[in-house]
Scaffold this motif. Sequence first.
Motif, PDB file in Angstrom:
ATOM      1  N   ASP A 193      29.161  18.115 -50.371  1.00 12.63           N
ATOM      2  CA  ASP A 193      30.043  17.680 -51.456  1.00 12.63           C
ATOM      3  C   ASP A 193      30.070  16.165 -51.550  1.00 12.63           C
ATOM      4  OD1 ASP A 193      30.661  20.338 -51.909  1.00 12.63           O
ATOM      5  OD2 ASP A 193      32.422  20.293 -50.588  1.00 12.63           O
ATOM      6  N   GLN A 226      32.027  28.133 -44.304  1.00  8.82           N
ATOM      7  CA  GLN A 226      32.558  27.165 -43.346  1.00  8.82           C
ATOM      8  C   GLN A 226      32.797  25.797 -43.991  1.00  8.82           C
ATOM      9  OE1 GLN A 226      29.454  28.803 -42.313  1.00  8.82           O
ATOM     10  NE2 GLN A 226      30.736  30.447 -41.524  1.00  8.82           N
ATOM     11  N   ASP A 227      33.799  25.101 -43.489  1.00 11.94           N
ATOM     12  CA  ASP A 227      34.005  23.697 -43.836  1.00 11.94           C
ATOM     13  C   ASP A 227      33.345  22.866 -42.745  1.00 11.94           C
ATOM     14  OD1 ASP A 227      35.556  24.245 -46.125  1.00 11.94           O
ATOM     15  OD2 ASP A 227      37.334  24.545 -44.882  1.00 11.94           O
ATOM     16  N   GLU A 283      30.239  15.855 -45.701  1.00  9.22           N
ATOM     17  CA  GLU A 283      31.143  16.991 -45.639  1.00  9.22           C
ATOM     18  C   GLU A 283      30.818  17.961 -46.765  1.00  9.22           C
ATOM     19  OE1 GLU A 283      35.102  15.834 -48.152  1.00  9.22           O
ATOM     20  OE2 GLU A 283      34.981  14.993 -46.123  1.00  9.22           O
ATOM     21  N   GLU A 340      34.435  24.583 -39.228  1.00  8.75           N
ATOM     22  CA  GLU A 340      35.562  25.515 -39.182  1.00  8.75           C
ATOM     23  C   GLU A 340      35.235  26.723 -40.043  1.00  8.75           C
ATOM     24  OE1 GLU A 340      39.116  23.550 -40.311  1.00  8.75           O
ATOM     25  OE2 GLU A 340      38.973  22.015 -38.757  1.00  8.75           O
ATOM     26  N   ARG A 377      31.873  19.051 -41.334  1.00  7.82           N
ATOM     27  CA  ARG A 377      31.905  17.587 -41.385  1.00  7.82           C
ATOM     28  C   ARG A 377      30.985  17.053 -40.292  1.00  7.82           C
ATOM     29  NH1 ARG A 377      36.680  19.626 -42.475  1.00  7.82           N
ATOM     30  NH2 ARG A 377      37.172  19.936 -40.266  1.00  7.82           N
ATOM     31  N   SER A 409      30.496  22.663 -47.652  1.00 10.86           N
ATOM     32  CA  SER A 409      30.353  24.016 -47.122  1.00 10.86           C
ATOM     33  C   SER A 409      28.901  24.470 -47.143  1.00 10.86           C
ATOM     34  CB  SER A 409      31.193  25.003 -47.933  1.00 10.86           C
ATOM     35  OG  SER A 409      30.771  25.023 -49.291  1.00 10.86           O
TER      36      SER A 409
END
Length: 266
Positions: A254, A49-50, A42, A81, A52, A44
């Motif tokens: 991350d 955007q986020d 996960e 997203e 996963r 950006s």
Amino acid sequence: MNYRIILALGAFVPAAAIAQDQPAETRDKTSAVISVGVDYEEGSYGTDQDIRSWSVPATVKVQHDRLTFAASVPWRWIEAEGKGTIVTPDGPLGLPLFPSETQVDQRIVREGLGDVTLAAAYALPVKVVNLSVSGTVKLPTADEGLGTGETDYAVGADISKTIGAGITPFAGLTYTMPGSSEGYERKDGVAVNAGVAAQIGKRATGFVAYQDSASTSDGLPDGQRVATGVNVGLGGGVSLGAYGSAGLSAGAPDLATGLRLGFLIP
């Protein structure tokens, strides 16, 4: 000690790093390993955007003498997203795209089979250190929305040396030559990794490592991360590995973590 088996647990190292260090008396034998696993990432990745992603890779690796061959294909699930063109990095080999014509926040999900990766490595007959060279090709076999639709190539080299009581410093370099999709140019990139592996008891090996991967896109930053993991022999030719990594730069995930279950076929 075979630190490369541990490193291959996670996507933070190039898929080309598959060569094994074998005792000289077993080099004329042929063996195979079948493994299945699960990876989660996960972050950006330097975008708005986020993102996963889950991956369930199945891998077959065959080794004879100094040569190692491997083939892998994953099932993938990716959720993003944000707004605009959503880009989901997948390491040096592969950069799946989620094109969008709107500029409003949205949620996009893709799932299906990913690209097939083929790799080969050769352990050079060097006595002072363990040195291997490798080549990798990623074929555009992924379901729609889960790949670039282009073939990627990479070449690399790995070096290691066991010192003291099972302590193995290692380093590697990979040069990637990705294919460019229509309307989306990609450039060649270099990834380097370095770390230390150590024997933990009779059946376990652990490692800590750092990797810096140059971005293959002008629009995305480079990725730097640190990782740690362990591989445990369960007996009967079965092994279990786990790893985790944390991003140090905007271009890296991350968080990443994963498991591998391997079965040795003599």
